[in-house]
Design a protein around this motif. Sequence first.
Motif, PDB file in Angstrom:
ATOM      1  N   UNK A  85      32.030  19.063   8.014  1.00 55.15           N
ATOM      2  CA  UNK A  85      32.084  18.611   6.619  1.00 55.15           C
ATOM      3  C   UNK A  85      32.393  17.124   6.529  1.00 55.15           C
ATOM      4  N   UNK A  86      33.360  16.670   7.303  1.00 55.11           N
ATOM      5  CA  UNK A  86      33.777  15.262   7.221  1.00 55.11           C
ATOM      6  C   UNK A  86      35.130  15.089   7.874  1.00 55.11           C
ATOM      7  N   UNK A  87      35.844  14.070   7.459  1.00 52.30           N
ATOM      8  CA  UNK A  87      37.136  13.766   8.090  1.00 52.30           C
ATOM      9  C   UNK A  87      38.046  13.064   7.091  1.00 52.30           C
ATOM     10  N   UNK A  88      39.336  13.002   7.439  1.00 55.44           N
ATOM     11  CA  UNK A  88      40.298  12.274   6.613  1.00 55.44           C
ATOM     12  C   UNK A  88      41.317  11.600   7.509  1.00 55.44           C
ATOM     13  N   UNK A  89      41.937  10.559   6.987  1.00 57.85           N
ATOM     14  CA  UNK A  89      42.991   9.840   7.681  1.00 57.85           C
ATOM     15  C   UNK A  89      44.293   9.942   6.890  1.00 57.85           C
ATOM     16  N   UNK A  90      45.400   9.839   7.604  1.00 57.91           N
ATOM     17  CA  UNK A  90      46.725   9.835   6.977  1.00 57.91           C
ATOM     18  C   UNK A  90      47.382   8.512   7.353  1.00 57.91           C
ATOM     19  N   UNK A  91      47.650   7.688   6.360  1.00 56.37           N
ATOM     20  CA  UNK A  91      48.226   6.368   6.643  1.00 56.37           C
ATOM     21  C   UNK A  91      49.212   5.998   5.544  1.00 56.37           C
TER      22      UNK A  91
ATOM     23  N   UNK B 281      30.227  14.246   4.705  1.00 56.78           N
ATOM     24  CA  UNK B 281      28.972  13.740   5.252  1.00 56.78           C
ATOM     25  C   UNK B 281      27.815  13.911   4.275  1.00 56.78           C
ATOM     26  N   UNK B 282      26.825  13.024   4.418  1.00 55.46           N
ATOM     27  CA  UNK B 282      25.692  13.031   3.498  1.00 55.46           C
ATOM     28  C   UNK B 282      24.746  14.204   3.709  1.00 55.46           C
ATOM     29  N   UNK B 283      24.672  14.684   4.958  1.00 52.39           N
ATOM     30  CA  UNK B 283      23.650  15.680   5.265  1.00 52.39           C
ATOM     31  C   UNK B 283      24.091  17.110   4.987  1.00 52.39           C
ATOM     32  N   UNK B 284      25.176  17.279   4.247  1.00 51.39           N
ATOM     33  CA  UNK B 284      25.603  18.627   3.885  1.00 51.39           C
ATOM     34  C   UNK B 284      24.680  19.209   2.809  1.00 51.39           C
ATOM     35  N   UNK B 285      24.523  20.528   2.769  1.00 46.25           N
ATOM     36  CA  UNK B 285      23.696  21.154   1.726  1.00 46.25           C
ATOM     37  C   UNK B 285      24.478  21.258   0.416  1.00 46.25           C
ATOM     38  N   UNK B 286      24.473  20.191  -0.356  1.00 49.08           N
ATOM     39  CA  UNK B 286      25.289  20.154  -1.569  1.00 49.08           C
ATOM     40  C   UNK B 286      24.761  21.060  -2.675  1.00 49.08           C
ATOM     41  N   UNK B 287      23.653  21.750  -2.408  1.00 46.70           N
ATOM     42  CA  UNK B 287      23.202  22.761  -3.363  1.00 46.70           C
ATOM     43  C   UNK B 287      24.115  23.986  -3.296  1.00 46.70           C
TER      44      UNK B 287
END
Length: 211
Positions: A112-118, A189-195
């Motif tokens: 799906x993607x990622x996140x940072x903790x700062x 990410x852009x290539x996810x099936x957002x439908x």
Amino acid sequence: MKKSVLSLAVLMSLASANAMAATTDLTVTGNITPAACTPTFANAGVVDYGSLAVTELEEISYGYLLPKKSLNLSIECNTPAAFALIASDNRRDSGQAAGAGFGLGKHQDQDIGAYRISWSSENVLIDGVQGTTVESMDAGNSWQIVAKGMFEESGYWPSFRVGFSSGVEPRPTAASSVNVIMDILGHVKKDLPFSDRVELDGSTTVELLYL
């Protein structure tokens, strides 16, 4: 380096009952920490984005940015203690490349993607007084002061530690109370099936290590 646990093992070995000189050994092992510190995230550690439409998100070259969220981390000790923190990604199988942050889980076998903790050191309070962040790249053998703290995923950076200092010395300070306002910044990410409905599923464990 001691962890914030108390462990006690009792091991016993018995000689044969038929031996001429029967003996038995009792071994007691364990460790007692110098203090008990409890780390706690506000809102039970939950960062909830609710429902977001892709059209609401800022587009970047590799995806869509999630809105910044802030979360308070408090650490309370029953007696002053010096400690460090490490973070482990419970969604490491999301396939994030080293340095890309913590995974947000999978959707139909796609990352799906990622996140940072700062956080900014301006948002660090040690026993109610402005503090700063220190970090170590060699498991706590040496430290340096940084203006911006962040967690690195321990699976990729096993020797990375972060701590907090109330003085000019680049090492963690013994403290009874530490409060930090942390920022969570992520992307999908852009290539996810957002439908389809894509459910974020990030999970990070923060561990406190006594020094």
